[in-house]
Design a protein around this motif. Structure first.
Motif: not given
Length: 297
Positions: A232-246, A147-154
């Protein structure tokens, strides 16, 4: 043949008909628990066709809840006839259309394997709007992730995180065919309270306390074996393409194994090529496909 609105005295016969034929249909709303308390009403208008001895030989039932009314479209729970001709479907459509005031379209999903029903849909002037694939992942090893720095899964918190969930889900699916209608806070709360809920399997990804991604796994079965259904699996549009869905997907796959789910399943629209490619890369394999047929009212 006689077509009639489903009355209270024939609900059990209708349920039996659904269970008899669901193997050839999209069974998304034909599970035992969904049919256990089924009643025909304005949210579930249902018609049957009977033969000379009163047996049900065809049936159509629509789902017209608040979500579908807001999207101005209704989904078929079942649209099926044992008769190998178009007459039964025509009779059912004539009655069902009477129940669709204020709507723009009705739709249903037809498995690729059910070529007979697909043929009837085309004869009834339904249009193939999109295609959806069913993908399954077996008991393969789940790759690690960071999980990248500054991100957290809750984990989702009931009564607290409905707004965060809606914000991400609605933004992520705003342009996805079939999912454009926004979810409401009440819808999310009811969804999380369903019997298929798995504690700890509904997750929100945060970036510096801003919700930017969601994923959910629920109880399901496939070919009479337990399986976790992801979506669902959803990512905010401006955060897509960063590998967060994976990252979210791998997190949930690890969690699934921890609670003894060896297999997982999910659906993806054909036009969502980037998402499908991700799932294939992560070990999912396509096992089925369905066509979404729509009828403009």
């Amino acid at each position: 043949m006689k077509v009639e609105y489903l009355g209270p005295g024939r609900v059990s016969d209708f349920v039996a008909y659904c269970k008899k034929h669901k193997v050839d249909l999209d069974d998304s709303f034909l599970y035992d628990d969904q049919l256990a308390n089924f009643q025909p009403n304005e949210d579930n208008p249902t018609y049957i066709i009977t033969n000379q001895v009163g047996d049900i030989i065809a049936s159509a039932s629509l789902i017209i809840n608040d979500y579908h009314r807001r999207g101005r479209k209704a989904r078929f729970r079942i649209f099926h006839s044992e008769e190998d001709n178009i007459e039964s479907y025509n009779l059912l459509m004539q009655e069902m259309i009477k129940q669709t005031t204020g709507l723009d379209e009705v739709f249903l999903f037809v498995p690729f394997a059910n070529e007979k029903l697909a043929k009837f849909m085309e004869q009834l002037k339904f249009t193939a709007e999109r295609y959806t694939f069913l993908l399954i992942r077996g008991d393969e090893v789940v790759p690690d992730f960071i999980v990248p720095e500054g991100y957290e899964i809750r984990p989702y918190r009931f009564g607290v995180d409905e707004e965060a969930w809606c914000t991400v889900r609605n933004a992520g699916f705003a342009n996805l065919k079939g999912s454009e209608t926004p979810h409401t806070l009440d819808m999310v709360a009811k969804m999380m309270a369903n019997n298929d809920h798995i504690e700890g399997a509904s997750l929100i990804l945060y970036h510096k306390d801003r919700p930017v991604g969601v994923i959910r796994g629920v109880v399901d079965d496939y070919e009479d074996e337990p399986i976790m259904n992801i979506g669902p699996i959803a990512i905010m549009p401006e955060y897509q393409g960063k590998g967060l869905g994976r990252i979210l997907l791998r997190y949930l796959l690890h969690f699934a194994k921890q609670i003894s789910y060896d297999r997982t399943i999910l659906c993806v629209n054909a036009e969502n090529e980037r998402a499908k490619a991700l799932y294939i890369q992560e070990g999912f394999k396509q096992v089925e496909g369905v066509t979404c047929y729509t009828f403009q009212l």
